[in-house]
Design a protein around this motif. Structure first.
Motif, PDB file in Angstrom:
ATOM      1  N   ILE A  64      23.639  90.353  24.182  1.00 59.43           N
ATOM      2  CA  ILE A  64      23.898  91.481  25.088  1.00 59.43           C
ATOM      3  C   ILE A  64      22.635  92.344  25.232  1.00 59.43           C
ATOM      4  O   ILE A  64      22.236  92.700  26.337  1.00 59.43           O
ATOM      5  CB  ILE A  64      25.079  92.345  24.561  1.00 59.43           C
ATOM      6  N   LEU A  65      22.000  92.631  24.111  1.00 51.83           N
ATOM      7  CA  LEU A  65      20.807  93.488  24.147  1.00 51.83           C
ATOM      8  C   LEU A  65      19.658  92.812  24.901  1.00 51.83           C
ATOM      9  O   LEU A  65      19.035  93.430  25.774  1.00 51.83           O
ATOM     10  CB  LEU A  65      20.379  93.861  22.727  1.00 51.83           C
ATOM     11  N   LEU A  66      19.388  91.575  24.589  1.00 53.70           N
ATOM     12  CA  LEU A  66      18.255  90.875  25.234  1.00 53.70           C
ATOM     13  C   LEU A  66      18.496  90.686  26.726  1.00 53.70           C
ATOM     14  O   LEU A  66      17.576  90.869  27.525  1.00 53.70           O
ATOM     15  CB  LEU A  66      17.999  89.527  24.563  1.00 53.70           C
ATOM     16  N   THR A  67      19.719  90.320  27.108  1.00 53.24           N
ATOM     17  CA  THR A  67      19.979  90.118  28.542  1.00 53.24           C
ATOM     18  C   THR A  67      19.927  91.437  29.314  1.00 53.24           C
ATOM     19  O   THR A  67      19.768  91.433  30.529  1.00 53.24           O
ATOM     20  CB  THR A  67      21.349  89.431  28.801  1.00 53.24           C
ATOM     21  N   ASN A  68      20.058  92.555  28.615  1.00 52.16           N
ATOM     22  CA  ASN A  68      19.955  93.858  29.282  1.00 52.16           C
ATOM     23  C   ASN A  68      18.586  94.501  29.124  1.00 52.16           C
ATOM     24  O   ASN A  68      18.415  95.698  29.362  1.00 52.16           O
ATOM     25  CB  ASN A  68      21.062  94.792  28.776  1.00 52.16           C
ATOM     26  N   GLY A  69      17.624  93.690  28.687  1.00 49.87           N
ATOM     27  CA  GLY A  69      16.250  94.165  28.680  1.00 49.87           C
ATOM     28  C   GLY A  69      15.837  94.992  27.477  1.00 49.87           C
ATOM     29  O   GLY A  69      14.775  95.627  27.488  1.00 49.87           O
ATOM     30  N   PHE A  70      16.673  95.000  26.431  1.00 52.56           N
ATOM     31  CA  PHE A  70      16.283  95.711  25.208  1.00 52.56           C
ATOM     32  C   PHE A  70      15.504  94.783  24.287  1.00 52.56           C
ATOM     33  O   PHE A  70      15.683  93.566  24.313  1.00 52.56           O
ATOM     34  CB  PHE A  70      17.532  96.238  24.476  1.00 52.56           C
ATOM     35  N   LYS A  71      14.657  95.394  23.472  1.00 53.46           N
ATOM     36  CA  LYS A  71      13.984  94.646  22.409  1.00 53.46           C
ATOM     37  C   LYS A  71      14.941  94.617  21.216  1.00 53.46           C
ATOM     38  O   LYS A  71      15.449  95.683  20.820  1.00 53.46           O
ATOM     39  CB  LYS A  71      12.669  95.330  22.014  1.00 53.46           C
ATOM     40  N   ALA A  72      15.181  93.458  20.660  1.00 48.34           N
ATOM     41  CA  ALA A  72      16.169  93.382  19.574  1.00 48.34           C
ATOM     42  C   ALA A  72      15.970  92.143  18.722  1.00 48.34           C
ATOM     43  O   ALA A  72      15.470  91.109  19.185  1.00 48.34           O
ATOM     44  CB  ALA A  72      17.575  93.371  20.164  1.00 48.34           C
TER      45      ALA A  72
END
Lengths: 120, 120, 120
Positions: A91-99
């Motif tokens: 969820i985080l990566l597909t929404n452009g967050f670094k995780a």
């Protein structure tokens, strides 16, 4: 075949971060925010990794506005054997967050006697 | 690199199914058949997930005629850390069956106090 | 999607070797060398898999000259949930060694009561 294995391992390992890397820069200015994504009520969780932010994986998609794109999120679930950390990571990566996922999850952190805090 | 991570996570997570999804449609008409693939004798296993069908992973390739292509198989081993569930999953998928691995394996199911049954 | 799953599972499983395969050819002429890559001092490890060679994962890159390209290395860490075995495996494979991760790690080996030895 070896190239496939190597590529697989590189991608697999690129999903994780170890506790040392997170602890080395711990504090208010840390680039990392530890994110507790356990889908459990406080009375079951009882404690969490010190200074973690708690957003259950099931609520993560609808809580992305509470997150900061300048930070790097380090998600964890109870153990390394669950898929919840990877669900949150996706969820985080597909929404452009670094995780990253915390290597060994909460289980490993506690096994090393690293800093925890009670939650209420 | 992020695209590689996302693709990896999507494929990884697509192998698994959670207990909720299985339990929501439990019963005689469920599309899911839970498949206990542990390579252990009954006296070691003692109990299994309620209504599971037991075919040891080592016998799975020679037992495919006992399976139904209209069903979706949910395989599990003792813990999420073993590779046996993935070995069974690979056999099922390469033979054209619909199948998933149970997220968190038997360990997770029992940890949540979900329905079990004694085996004899 | 099924092809992606199958390819993923094949690559994933190709990283591992089971204890049976290792034990079947155990002895001085075995093609396998079991490699304990735990990053822990002897007083914490206390024991290891019988006849294992101990090189901590953190020292592996600088110890490759101690290894034999004619052997196949079987790396293990404490549990299957850590990423250390995969880190060691990646170092070995990228340096042209034949290597696998021991399926279920030390935890699984001990759980099956397989041969251990004290270390001092």
């Amino acid at each position: 075949m070896n190239n496939k294995k190597i590529e697989f391992l590189e991608t697999y390992l690129s999903l994780y971060i170890g506790h040392q890397e997170v602890l080395e820069v711990a504090g208010p200015d840390s680039p990392y925010v530890i994110l507790d994504v356990r889908n459990a009520p406080v009375q079951v969780k009882k404690e969490q990794i010190k200074s973690a932010k708690a957003i259950a994986a099931k609520d993560l998609s609808s809580s992305l506005d509470k997150l900061d794109k300048d930070k790097t999120y380090v998600v964890y679930d109870w153990t390394a054997g669950t898929t919840l950390g990877k669900q949150a990571l996706l969820i985080l990566l597909t929404n452009g967050f670094k995780a990253f996922e915390l290597s060994c999850a909460l289980e490993g952190w506690k096994g090393m006697n690293l800093p925890m805090e009670e939650i209420k």
